[in-house]
Write a protein that holds these residues in place. Structure first.
Motif, PDB file in Angstrom:
ATOM      1  N   THR A 150     -51.650 -48.021  13.456  1.00 10.31           N
ATOM      2  CA  THR A 150     -51.352 -49.225  13.770  1.00 10.31           C
ATOM      3  C   THR A 150     -51.285 -49.670  15.225  1.00 10.31           C
ATOM      4  O   THR A 150     -50.597 -49.147  15.985  1.00 10.31           O
ATOM      5  CB  THR A 150     -49.880 -49.867  13.121  1.00 10.31           C
ATOM      6  N   LYS A 186     -50.487 -52.814  17.754  1.00 15.46           N
ATOM      7  CA  LYS A 186     -50.246 -54.171  18.137  1.00 15.46           C
ATOM      8  C   LYS A 186     -50.751 -54.535  19.576  1.00 15.46           C
ATOM      9  O   LYS A 186     -50.844 -53.959  20.591  1.00 15.46           O
ATOM     10  CB  LYS A 186     -48.923 -54.133  18.128  1.00 15.46           C
ATOM     11  N   ARG A 187     -51.362 -55.631  19.548  1.00 18.30           N
ATOM     12  CA  ARG A 187     -52.047 -56.094  20.900  1.00 18.30           C
ATOM     13  C   ARG A 187     -51.505 -57.643  21.002  1.00 18.30           C
ATOM     14  O   ARG A 187     -50.913 -58.418  20.183  1.00 18.30           O
ATOM     15  CB  ARG A 187     -53.553 -56.396  20.666  1.00 18.30           C
ATOM     16  N   SER A 188     -51.346 -57.974  22.411  1.00 18.59           N
ATOM     17  CA  SER A 188     -50.850 -59.380  22.780  1.00 18.59           C
ATOM     18  C   SER A 188     -51.585 -59.709  23.981  1.00 18.59           C
ATOM     19  O   SER A 188     -51.976 -58.882  24.753  1.00 18.59           O
ATOM     20  CB  SER A 188     -49.577 -59.372  22.969  1.00 18.59           C
ATOM     21  N   ARG A 228     -50.207 -53.294  23.042  1.00 19.88           N
ATOM     22  CA  ARG A 228     -48.783 -53.287  23.529  1.00 19.88           C
ATOM     23  C   ARG A 228     -48.041 -51.945  22.739  1.00 19.88           C
ATOM     24  O   ARG A 228     -46.807 -51.523  23.152  1.00 19.88           O
ATOM     25  CB  ARG A 228     -48.014 -54.654  23.193  1.00 19.88           C
ATOM     26  N   GLN A 229     -48.493 -51.605  21.622  1.00 21.21           N
ATOM     27  CA  GLN A 229     -47.804 -50.620  20.976  1.00 21.21           C
ATOM     28  C   GLN A 229     -49.006 -49.698  19.987  1.00 21.21           C
ATOM     29  O   GLN A 229     -49.771 -50.391  19.258  1.00 21.21           O
ATOM     30  CB  GLN A 229     -46.775 -51.180  19.998  1.00 21.21           C
ATOM     31  N   ASP A 249     -45.495 -47.361  23.367  1.00 24.86           N
ATOM     32  CA  ASP A 249     -45.096 -48.506  23.734  1.00 24.86           C
ATOM     33  C   ASP A 249     -45.593 -48.941  25.248  1.00 24.86           C
ATOM     34  O   ASP A 249     -45.338 -48.218  26.060  1.00 24.86           O
ATOM     35  CB  ASP A 249     -43.720 -49.021  23.825  1.00 24.86           C
TER      36      ASP A 249
END
Length: 131
Positions: free
Chosen positions: A44, A46-48, A61-62, A75
């Motif tokens: 998985t 995570k993007r921002s 981001r993770q 992280d």
């Protein structure tokens, strides 16, 4: 090519993570994309970000990779990168270790190598990862 050879190639491709500075963030982006593609059920990302109205490029981001009862999480906060390895039994976390990015990558590579010895599916995924 054997799974061990695939992982040796992976080691070379991931070597950018061992560099310093801006290249490190680029290497995380590349590695996250490759892991996401090769291990979609186990990774998985995570993007921002993306700037005003979210139309720009999003940053990783993770990164979370699940291998059996162990998870490997990286992280990213600006230029600060921190890795973690967590073991779970029956869904309960029993041990969590903080790892610098270099050690995180090394531990993840070792875990992938061990898992590839047991799983034909992972050997196939690694061939995608190596590309």
């Amino acid at each position: 090519m054997s799974p061990a050879d695939d992982l040796d190639d992976f080691d070379l491709q991931a070597a950018l993570l061992r560099s310093d500075g801006g290249d490190l963030l680029t290497a995380v982006e590349v590695l996250a994309s490759k892991l996401e593609q090769a291990l979609p059920g186990r990774t998985t990302v995570k993007r921002s970000g993306g700037g005003l109205l979210g139309k720009g490029r999003k940053q990783v981001r993770q990164v979370l990779v699940l291998l059996g009862e162990t998870s490997y999480r990286l992280d990213v906060d600006g230029e600060q990168i921190e890795g973690f390895r967590q073991r779970q039994v029956g869904g309960i976390a029993i041990k969590r270790e903080t790892l610098d990015p270099h050690r995180w990558l090394s531990e993840l590579t070792d875990a992938l190598r061990a898992e590839a010895q047991r799983s034909a599916d992972l050997r196939t995924a690694l061939s995608i990862l190596i590309g």
